[in-house]
Design a protein around this motif. Structure first.
Motif, short mmCIF file in Angstrom:
data_model
loop_
_atom_site.label_atom_id
_atom_site.label_comp_id
_atom_site.label_asym_id
_atom_site.label_seq_id
_atom_site.Cartn_x
_atom_site.Cartn_y
_atom_site.Cartn_z
N ASP A 21 0.81 -1.22 0.00
CA ASP A 21 0.00 0.00 0.00
C ASP A 21 0.85 1.28 0.00
O ASP A 21 0.79 2.09 0.93
CB ASP A 21 -0.96 -0.02 1.18
N ILE A 22 1.61 1.48 -1.04
CA ILE A 22 2.45 2.68 -1.16
C ILE A 22 1.55 3.86 -1.49
O ILE A 22 0.79 3.83 -2.45
CB ILE A 22 3.53 2.51 -2.26
N ARG A 23 1.65 4.91 -0.69
CA ARG A 23 0.85 6.12 -0.91
C ARG A 23 1.79 7.32 -1.01
O ARG A 23 2.73 7.45 -0.23
CB ARG A 23 -0.09 6.36 0.27
N VAL A 24 1.50 8.18 -1.97
CA VAL A 24 2.24 9.43 -2.13
C VAL A 24 1.25 10.56 -1.91
O VAL A 24 0.19 10.60 -2.53
CB VAL A 24 2.87 9.53 -3.54
N ILE A 25 1.61 11.47 -1.01
CA ILE A 25 0.76 12.62 -0.70
C ILE A 25 1.56 13.89 -0.95
O ILE A 25 2.63 14.09 -0.36
CB ILE A 25 0.26 12.58 0.75
N GLU A 26 1.05 14.73 -1.83
CA GLU A 26 1.69 16.03 -2.10
C GLU A 26 1.21 17.01 -1.04
O GLU A 26 0.02 17.23 -0.87
CB GLU A 26 1.29 16.52 -3.49
N ILE A 27 2.18 17.59 -0.31
CA ILE A 27 1.82 18.50 0.78
C ILE A 27 2.42 19.89 0.60
O ILE A 27 2.30 20.73 1.50
CB ILE A 27 2.23 17.91 2.15
N LYS A 28 3.04 20.15 -0.55
CA LYS A 28 3.76 21.43 -0.71
C LYS A 28 2.86 22.66 -0.59
O LYS A 28 3.34 23.72 -0.23
CB LYS A 28 4.54 21.44 -2.01
N ASP A 29 1.56 22.51 -0.85
CA ASP A 29 0.65 23.66 -0.74
C ASP A 29 0.07 23.84 0.65
O ASP A 29 -0.58 24.84 0.93
CB ASP A 29 -0.49 23.53 -1.75
N ILE A 30 0.31 22.86 1.55
CA ILE A 30 -0.28 22.95 2.89
C ILE A 30 0.75 22.91 4.01
O ILE A 30 0.40 23.08 5.17
CB ILE A 30 -1.34 21.85 3.12
N SER A 31 2.03 22.68 3.66
CA SER A 31 3.06 22.59 4.70
C SER A 31 4.42 23.02 4.14
O SER A 31 4.69 22.85 2.96
CB SER A 31 3.16 21.15 5.20
N ILE A 32 5.24 23.53 5.02
CA ILE A 32 6.59 23.93 4.61
C ILE A 32 7.62 22.83 4.89
O ILE A 32 8.77 22.97 4.53
CB ILE A 32 7.03 25.23 5.31
N ILE A 33 7.19 21.72 5.51
CA ILE A 33 8.18 20.71 5.90
C ILE A 33 8.70 19.90 4.72
O ILE A 33 9.81 19.40 4.77
CB ILE A 33 7.66 19.77 7.00
N ALA A 34 7.89 19.75 3.66
CA ALA A 34 8.30 18.94 2.52
C ALA A 34 7.32 19.16 1.37
O ALA A 34 6.27 19.78 1.55
CB ALA A 34 8.35 17.46 2.88
N ASP A 35 7.69 18.64 0.20
CA ASP A 35 6.78 18.66 -0.95
C ASP A 35 5.91 17.41 -0.98
O ASP A 35 4.75 17.46 -1.37
CB ASP A 35 7.57 18.74 -2.27
N TYR A 36 6.52 16.27 -0.60
CA TYR A 36 5.82 14.99 -0.68
C TYR A 36 6.08 14.14 0.56
O TYR A 36 7.17 14.16 1.11
CB TYR A 36 6.30 14.18 -1.89
#
Length: 117
Positions: A21-36
């Protein structure tokens, strides 16, 4: 190296060792800690360690070094920080318990097809 390319390498490394169950979540628009964030799990502690070792090896071969790896060889949750990409490798039980997908639900799920793999 662009963060999306790092995600592709890490994803392939996880698949290579049969991660579940590999999941990739893009977070660059909601967090400064990482892009993914990449979240995956193994079926036992040996597989979890094999997943971690393979991701680190493949990214290292591509010239990407980790900022830090949190968790020991016998841990059931290991966090790998590559600046713009953070990889979480869990045991099945701990993944269900911590439910990072729920915590990061405001992020955008990225499919394997969207990554171009």
């Amino acid at each position: 190296m662009e963060s999306k390319e790092m995600v592709k390498i890490a994803y392939a490394a996880l698949e290579d060792k049969k991660a579940e169950d590999i999941r990739v979540i893009e977070i660059k628009d909601i967090s400064i800690i990482a892009d993914y964030l990449i979240i995956a799990n193994g079926s036992n502690s040996s597989q979890v360690q094999a997943l971690v070792d393979n991701v680190d090896e493949k990214l290292s071969e591509a010239g990407v070094s980790n900022k830090r790896i949190e968790g020991s060889r016998n841990s059931s949750w290991i966090l790998m920080d590559y600046n713009d990409v953070i990889v979480h490798v869990f045991s099945r039980e701990d993944r269900l318990f911590y439910d990072l997908e729920r915590i990061w639900r405001d992020g955008k799920d990225i499919s394997k097809e969207e990554l171009g793999i």
